[in-house]
Design a protein around this motif. Sequence first.
Motif, PDB file in Angstrom:
ATOM      1  N   MET A   1       0.918  -1.130   0.122  1.00  0.00           N
ATOM      2  CA  MET A   1      -0.013   0.060  -0.047  1.00  0.00           C
ATOM      3  C   MET A   1       0.861   1.347   0.057  1.00  0.00           C
ATOM      4  O   MET A   1       1.724   1.381   0.702  1.00  0.00           O
ATOM      5  N   MET A   2       0.455   2.169  -0.727  1.00  0.00           N
ATOM      6  CA  MET A   2       1.246   3.369  -1.048  1.00  0.00           C
ATOM      7  C   MET A   2       0.771   4.598  -0.110  1.00  0.00           C
ATOM      8  O   MET A   2      -0.564   4.544   0.333  1.00  0.00           O
ATOM      9  N   LYS A   3       1.586   5.535   0.215  1.00  0.00           N
ATOM     10  CA  LYS A   3       0.980   6.502   0.973  1.00  0.00           C
ATOM     11  C   LYS A   3       1.183   7.816   0.239  1.00  0.00           C
ATOM     12  O   LYS A   3       2.116   8.071  -0.635  1.00  0.00           O
ATOM     13  N   ALA A   4       0.371   8.898   0.635  1.00  0.00           N
ATOM     14  CA  ALA A   4       0.631  10.266   0.124  1.00  0.00           C
ATOM     15  C   ALA A   4       2.185  10.842   0.287  1.00  0.00           C
ATOM     16  O   ALA A   4       2.346  10.893   1.375  1.00  0.00           O
ATOM     17  N   GLY A   5       2.856  11.395  -0.483  1.00  0.00           N
ATOM     18  CA  GLY A   5       4.136  11.900  -0.365  1.00  0.00           C
ATOM     19  C   GLY A   5       3.933  13.372  -0.130  1.00  0.00           C
ATOM     20  O   GLY A   5       2.941  13.945   0.156  1.00  0.00           O
ATOM     21  N   GLU A   6       5.083  13.929   0.315  1.00  0.00           N
ATOM     22  CA  GLU A   6       5.041  15.386   0.553  1.00  0.00           C
ATOM     23  C   GLU A   6       4.455  16.269  -0.308  1.00  0.00           C
ATOM     24  O   GLU A   6       4.456  15.934  -1.448  1.00  0.00           O
ATOM     25  N   GLY A   7       3.504  17.051   0.118  1.00  0.00           N
ATOM     26  CA  GLY A   7       2.732  17.905  -0.832  1.00  0.00           C
ATOM     27  C   GLY A   7       1.560  17.361  -1.271  1.00  0.00           C
ATOM     28  O   GLY A   7       0.797  17.830  -1.980  1.00  0.00           O
ATOM     29  N   GLU A   8       1.359  15.834  -1.051  1.00  0.00           N
ATOM     30  CA  GLU A   8       0.492  14.996  -1.532  1.00  0.00           C
ATOM     31  C   GLU A   8       0.110  15.078  -2.780  1.00  0.00           C
ATOM     32  O   GLU A   8      -1.019  14.862  -3.343  1.00  0.00           O
ATOM     33  N   ASP A   9       1.183  15.468  -3.923  1.00  0.00           N
ATOM     34  CA  ASP A   9       0.937  15.333  -5.396  1.00  0.00           C
ATOM     35  C   ASP A   9       1.337  13.965  -5.816  1.00  0.00           C
ATOM     36  O   ASP A   9       1.297  13.828  -7.200  1.00  0.00           O
ATOM     37  N   HIS A  10       1.795  13.143  -4.972  1.00  0.00           N
ATOM     38  CA  HIS A  10       2.406  11.875  -5.542  1.00  0.00           C
ATOM     39  C   HIS A  10       2.199  10.810  -4.634  1.00  0.00           C
ATOM     40  O   HIS A  10       2.060  11.081  -3.259  1.00  0.00           O
ATOM     41  N   TRP A  11       2.416   9.624  -5.004  1.00  0.00           N
ATOM     42  CA  TRP A  11       2.263   8.526  -3.962  1.00  0.00           C
ATOM     43  C   TRP A  11       3.696   7.853  -3.781  1.00  0.00           C
ATOM     44  O   TRP A  11       4.507   7.875  -4.686  1.00  0.00           O
ATOM     45  N   VAL A  12       3.984   7.429  -2.504  1.00  0.00           N
ATOM     46  CA  VAL A  12       5.392   6.820  -2.233  1.00  0.00           C
ATOM     47  C   VAL A  12       5.048   5.552  -1.463  1.00  0.00           C
ATOM     48  O   VAL A  12       4.186   5.460  -0.683  1.00  0.00           O
ATOM     49  N   CYS A  13       5.979   4.479  -1.966  1.00  0.00           N
ATOM     50  CA  CYS A  13       5.807   3.032  -1.378  1.00  0.00           C
ATOM     51  C   CYS A  13       6.718   3.012  -0.300  1.00  0.00           C
ATOM     52  O   CYS A  13       7.924   3.300  -0.379  1.00  0.00           O
ATOM     53  N   ASP A  14       6.256   2.797   0.800  1.00  0.00           N
ATOM     54  CA  ASP A  14       7.322   2.686   2.039  1.00  0.00           C
ATOM     55  C   ASP A  14       8.005   1.616   2.165  1.00  0.00           C
ATOM     56  O   ASP A  14       9.298   1.492   2.716  1.00  0.00           O
ATOM     57  N   SER A  15       7.621   0.470   1.212  1.00  0.00           N
ATOM     58  CA  SER A  15       8.330  -0.861   1.245  1.00  0.00           C
ATOM     59  C   SER A  15       9.462  -0.599   0.358  1.00  0.00           C
ATOM     60  O   SER A  15      10.875  -1.221   0.506  1.00  0.00           O
ATOM     61  N   CYS A  16       9.459  -0.281  -0.847  1.00  0.00           N
ATOM     62  CA  CYS A  16      10.568  -0.189  -1.896  1.00  0.00           C
ATOM     63  C   CYS A  16      10.908   1.219  -2.455  1.00  0.00           C
ATOM     64  O   CYS A  16      11.756   1.205  -3.183  1.00  0.00           O
ATOM     65  N   GLY A  17      10.139   2.442  -2.087  1.00  0.00           N
ATOM     66  CA  GLY A  17      10.288   3.385  -2.387  1.00  0.00           C
ATOM     67  C   GLY A  17       9.922   4.083  -3.846  1.00  0.00           C
ATOM     68  O   GLY A  17      10.276   5.079  -4.225  1.00  0.00           O
TER      69      GLY A  17
END
Length: 108
Positions: free
Chosen positions: A10-26
């Motif tokens: 599951m991905m999370k919103a990145g800084e600024g919430e304009d993109h998704w970031v995966c905590d597992s693989c980046g």
Amino acid sequence: MEFCDECGSMMKAGEGEDHWVCDSCGYEKGRDPEAEEAMETTQGQEVSEIIDTSDVEDKGLPTTTVHCPECGNDRAYWYMQQIRSADESETRFFVCTECEHKWREDDH
């Protein structure tokens, strides 16, 4: 909610919430606000889970000895249904054989 194309986490919103970031693989990918606005939450699943208890005798439901809180009858049809998440137990429902009052096992 978004899932990673690389590892499936599951991905999370990145800084600024304009993109998704995966905590597992980046892995990162952009968000599409128009697609997210088009998503709609409905009550369709809840409606499809409703069991019609008219003619319960014709459905071949088993009976048991239990006290009906409405009429005092001591027999009821019963069935079990998964109404919560899959990791929680099923709920047992009763339908009085006399007045067809419906109640749950935990409705005391």
